[in-house]
Design an enzyme around this catalytic site. Structure first.
Site, PDB file in Angstrom:
ATOM      1  N   HIS A 928      30.800 -21.411 -45.493  1.00  0.00           N
ATOM      2  CA  HIS A 928      31.306 -22.494 -45.370  1.00  0.00           C
ATOM      3  C   HIS A 928      31.445 -23.129 -44.191  1.00  0.00           C
ATOM      4  CE1 HIS A 928      32.088 -26.423 -47.172  1.00  0.00           C
ATOM      5  NE2 HIS A 928      33.260 -26.403 -46.711  1.00  0.00           N
ATOM      6  N   GLU A 993      28.598 -19.586 -37.020  1.00  0.00           N
ATOM      7  CA  GLU A 993      28.323 -19.325 -38.429  1.00  0.00           C
ATOM      8  C   GLU A 993      27.260 -17.625 -38.440  1.00  0.00           C
ATOM      9  OE1 GLU A 993      26.597 -22.756 -40.451  1.00  0.00           O
ATOM     10  OE2 GLU A 993      27.720 -23.740 -41.040  1.00  0.00           O
TER      11      GLU A 993
END
Length: 1025
Positions: A928, A993
């Site tokens: 997320h 990420e």
């Protein structure tokens, strides 16, 4: 004022009553005691734990909880005086008094009552001495072959004997052996009547009666009214055998006469009166009375009741039935099918998980629970009769078909049920009209419905060369459009053998399609051909659209896995050829290979070539006649816990593991030219299939210690006492495919295989000596006895069976098998999480390997990247599924096919169902773009900028049912700059990420992190990696 009701009981009847009562606008809440899984927290309906055996406690509970009416379902509490006790305590209660309930509780009382009041019944006599009863049986002037326990025996206390000897034995069983306990202290011996048996129920207010539509129960366990007696395996309503004139006769001569007689004897009958009748040539006769709704008759009556059931009960209690009779739906029929536990009416297993119930009800079919309970949030079986599946349609035949489709869609392994509920009614109807093709057993409309259902499945298999449109006379395939230049066509046909028998017994039809496709596609591969299109043949005695669509949907999904199109097929309905519920399958695959790439290359195969074995998933689809014989010898059933396989699996579930399809795995390697031959290990096992692709002058030397043999084979060998030759000639023993490669190419081919599948160097080729066997398997018995154990990935080159070099003794660590779910885009972006995960798992130090990438959209960039990296890909298009559960179920099956252990969501844009998340709890990872728990949900960067946050970042977490709420595995912070826009911040978070996600995956795959039972992270500092 809204009323709170209490329904007493725990079966399908009580669920049905609660369901109908909850529809009343007068009702605030329906409590059910003790209830079942179906009555637990379902809208207005919920269960109560109040004691129902202690009437004083029950009365106090009703007063304290303002219960306005108690409705008693079963016969036992009625006979025990529950209505009397509650009414005496001032609690309104629906049902007859204990004295009135003697009509059911004592068959000798009931028969004497009928004689006193001139109600037609069979000749009879009651006995308390077994010898006198047997003497009566032998000397009666009529066939005295019906023996009944006089007391309550849960609907099972009636034995219809075939002769006097069997009738006398029934007397002894009941009276001496106490088969039905104290209920058999007195027995009633009756005349055997012949005719049509029907159930006629009515509401009675003590003076007048209001009949319900006539119904018919099916007591026998099996289709065709065969097998032992049960509490009832299904019912239908109304029965066309009972005309309006006959129903009026029943009302006057049986129902009203009974109520009048009870009133005359000072015992007014208030409640539901059930008359079991036999329509004989001499006229109607009463078989028995029940003092409550029947089960399963209640499940077909209540859906047909047009009136408010609560109002009907109130009218009954207030003596107003004559002025306010209930109304019933006209021109509609109801059918209910009971699903029972395997072994019923004998001993049976409890705790079997049941799935698919919500999807069944979405089809307009109602599922009423009986023997069910809740366990860990799921529904499990807890009794003999477990579910009743009810359908209401405009005709009896349509209702039966709808109910059967509903049954087929319920996930209840090994369930026992009938498929012919209502057959007598249907036969009666067909006698009164001209014959049609449908009357002969062929239902064209059902066939058309099936085609409509499977068209989307076939369409989803379209590929270059064809569009897989069903409905024409023939299918077309364009070889040029598929990219072939000088092709040779290759065809293969096969079935799935007696594995069908196990699937039909377990009512698990969806995996057979993959077995069928695999058997044909894997054969075509043996010629080096790419499978292009597939045709199926489904034949049955009577078409069950639900079953057939499940099978053919499985075929279509398997075609997708194989890369071929489902171009067409044939559904043959052949009455009289197959028994009830039986069907057969066959398939036909056509592939193509360029002329110069044909296999086997017999001229190139030589002594010293190595054999590489590719793992099977288990027994695949051969040898099941022997498997069933071993099960019979071992006394093991399909519903038994599997002594092999994963914990919690049944024998049937393990044996129905689908056959592996090798086309996508092997085609790139076959096209490289490194493979000289490929043998599909099918019927004939290892001993007979490998020689089919070899020159006659060569023999095979296999070493069974060099591959993992699944536990099912070890069990079969031990329990069946099978010799090594029988094992090698019948089963694949853990190898679904065997490749022949040159010595220098072996390591390269092995590495490519092991990137996606378990594979081993398992043997070599040698010159065949005169009189020698073509295949020798060394160490098979020893390996079967040891069972599966860690095998080396590379056993070193083999020459005449001998390993060379010391490196073969090292055992590399096992890598965790990872599946990645994506949605992706069709355009290129600068780096993705999928790309980052793929690059990480390519490293030799990685604890993970990506074995499959699944997208819910075709043609996206991620699929292309995965394919280029040699990773298997699948498309599960969400637009082709009617519900999220169906879609998730397909993804789950693909993950299981690849034995995935950890799932990563890398830009997957679909919300997963709670059941999917629960199943993969602790194995499902998501990333997320914020530092959770801050800024959950969508537009996380926008939320961070609007909140004035000075730092953001990304979070990798385990997925929980609540969005972005799972336990956190890893985070990386990203500072928010003064001039940041949503786009610039997103770019920098995306870079983070690409570092955090691979790192988190390594932690999970290497055992450094796991999810505890309490939902919190557990760290292991000593883990590998």
């Amino acid at each position: 004022m809204a009323v709170r009701l209490l329904v007493i009981g725990s079966g399908g009847r009580e669920h049905t009553l609660a369901w109908k009562l909850a529809q009343s606008p007068h009702i605030q809440q329906v409590l059910v005691a003790p209830g079942n899984a179906g009555t637990a927290n379902c809208g207005k309906i919920s269960n109560s734990e109040v004691s129902v055996s202690n009437h004083s406690i029950l009365a106090q509970f009703c007063k304290e909880h303002s219960v306005g009416l108690v409705v008693v379902g079963p016969e036992v509490p009625l006979a025990a005086g529950m209505v009397d006790d509650l009414q005496a305590a001032g609690v309104p209660c629906f049902g007859p008094s204990a004295k009135a309930a003697q009509l059911e509780a004592s068959k000798s009382f009931s028969k004497a009552f009928m004689d006193r009041h001139g109600i037609p019944t069979a000749n009879w006599c009651s006995f308390t001495d077994p010898q006198e009863a047997c003497s009566y049986i032998r000397t009666a002037s009529f066939p005295a072959l019906v023996v009944k326990a006089s007391g309550l025996a849960a609907g099972k206390g009636v034995i219809v004997a075939k002769d006097q000897e069997e009738a006398c034995q029934a007397v002894l069983d009941i009276m001496k052996d106490k088969t039905f306990g104290s209920a058999g202290e007195t027995v009633v011996v009756e005349e055997l009547l012949e005719g049509e048996e029907v159930s006629c129920l009515c509401f009675s207010d003590g003076c007048s009666v209001s009949p319900m539509p006539p119904a018919q129960d099916h007591k026998r366990l099996q289709d065709g009214d065969l097998g032992p007696n049960t509490g009832g395996m299904g019912a239908y309503c109304p029965t066309p055998q009972v005309s309006q004139e006959l129903l009026q006769q029943i009302r006057e001569t049986v129902l009203q006469k009974t109520v009048d007689g009870m009133k005359e004897e000072g015992t007014p009958y208030v409640g539901v009166l059930y008359a079991g009748l036999m329509l004989t040539k001499q006229g109607l006769k009463v078989l028995e009375f029940n003092c409550r709704f029947g089960d399963p008759e209640c499940q077909v009556l209540m859906p047909l009741l047009k009136s408010d059931l609560y109002e009907v009960l109130q009218s009954t209690l207030e003596g107003k039935l004559a002025s306010s009779p209930p109304e019933w739906h006209q021109d509609r029929s109801a059918v209910t099918v009971v699903m029972a536990s395997p072994g019923y009416p004998g001993s049976y297993k409890k705790g079997v998980a049941i799935t698919g119930l919500s999807q069944v009800e979405e089809t307009g079919v109602q599922v009423f629970h009986a023997g069910t309970s809740l366990k860990e949030g799921g529904v499990v079986s807890s009794g003999g009769r477990v579910l009743t599946v009810t359908a209401v349609r405009s005709s009896l035949e349509m209702a039966l078909h709808a109910a059967n489709r509903g049954v087929a869609a319920v996930g209840f392994p090994g369930a026992v049920y009938r498929r012919d509920i209502g057959h007598r009614g249907i036969a009666h109807l067909t006698q009164h009209r001209g014959l049609t093709y449908k009357d002969s057993g062929v239902d064209i409309a059902a066939g058309n419905r099936l085609v409509d259902m499977i068209k989307p499945f076939a369409k989803a298999t379209s590929r270059s060369g064809c569009n897989a449109e069903l409905g024409g006379f023939a299918g077309l395939f364009d070889l040029k459009a598929a990219g072939f230049i000088d092709p040779i066509l290759v065809s293969g046909t096969d079935g799935v053998g007696t594995k069908l028998t196990i699937a039909q017994a377990c009512q698990q039809h969806s995996t057979l399609g993959q077995d069928l496709v695999a058997m044909c596609v894997n054969d075509v591969l043996a010629q080096g051909a790419e499978p292009l299109f597939f045709l199926d043949y489904f034949s049955c005695g009577r078409l069950d659209v639900g079953v057939a669509s499940a099978v053919i949907r499985g075929v279509a999904e398997a075609c997708g896995l194989a890369g071929c199109a489902l171009l067409g097929g044939e559904t043959a309905e052949m009455p009289g050829v197959y028994g009830p519920g039986e069907y057969d399958l066959a398939g036909f695959c056509v592939g193509a290979v360029e002329r110069g790439a044909l296999l086997p290359r017999l001229g190139d195969i030589c002594e010293g070539d190595l054999l590489i074995g590719v793992a099977s998933s288990g027994v695949h689809s051969n040898g099941f006649s022997l498997v069933r014989k071993v099960l019979e010898r071992a006394g093991v059933t399909y519903s038994s816990p599997a002594p092999f396989g994963k914990p919690g699996q049944t024998v049937g579930e393990v044996l129905l593991t689908p056959t592996k399809i090798y086309s996508r795995l092997l085609l790139p390697i076959l096209r490289s030219g490194a493979i000289k031959a490929y043998a599909h290990i099918t019927g004939g096992g290892l001993l007979e299939n490998i020689p089919r692709v070899l020159p006659q002058e060569l023999s095979v030397d296999l070493d069974a210690s060099r591959w993992i043999i699944p536990p099912v084979f070890s069990w079969l060998q031990e329990e069946g006492g099978l010799c090594e030759e029988e094992m090698g000639r019948t089963f694949n023993c853990g190898l679904g495919a065997v490749l022949v490669v040159a010595f220098p190419d072996a390591q390269s081919v092995l590495r490519k295989l092991q990137a996606h599948e378990d594979a081993w160097i398992v043997g070599s080729l040698a010159h065949k000596q005169p009189g020698a066997e073509p295949v020798v398997i060394r160490n098979l018995k020893h390996s079967l006895r040891l069972g599966p154990s860690p095998c080396v990935v590379d056993l070193g080159p083999m020459q005449n069976g001998a390993s060379q070099g010391d490196s073969s003794s090292t055992v590399p660590r096992k890598r965790t098998r990872v599946g990645v779910l994506i949605s992706g885009t069709v355009y290129c972006v600068s780096g993705t999480n999928l790309q980052a995960l793929m690059e990480q798992t390519k490293r030799t130090s990685s604890s993970a390997e990506i074995v499959v990438v699944i997208s819910n959209q075709p043609g996206v960039l991620g699929l292309k990247r995965a394919s280029l990296a040699g990773i298997q890909t699948r498309v599960v298009d969400h637009k082709l599924y009617g519900s999220r559960a169906e879609f998730d179920g397909t993804i789950d099956r693909v993950l299981e096919e690849f034995d995935v252990e950890v799932v990563c969501l890398a830009g997957f844009m679909r919300i997963l169902t709670g059941s999917f998340v629960k199943k993969w709890n602790g194995k499902l990872l998501n990333i997320h773009p914020s530092l959770l728990p801050s800024f959950k949900g969508v537009n996380a960067q926008k939320q961070a900028l609007q909140a004035g946050a000075r730092v953001s970042g990304c979070t990798v977490h385990f997925v929980a049912e609540e969005v972005d709420a799972g336990a956190i595995i890893a985070q990386e912070a990203v500072p928010v700059l003064m001039n940041d826009t949503e786009e610039s911040l997103s770019d920098r978070i995306r870079e983070a990420e690409h570092r955090a996600f691979p790192a988190a995956l390594e932690l999970v795959a290497g055992g450094g992190v796991r999810l505890g039972d309490d939902g919190r992270i557990i760290w292991n500092p000593n883990a590998q990696g």
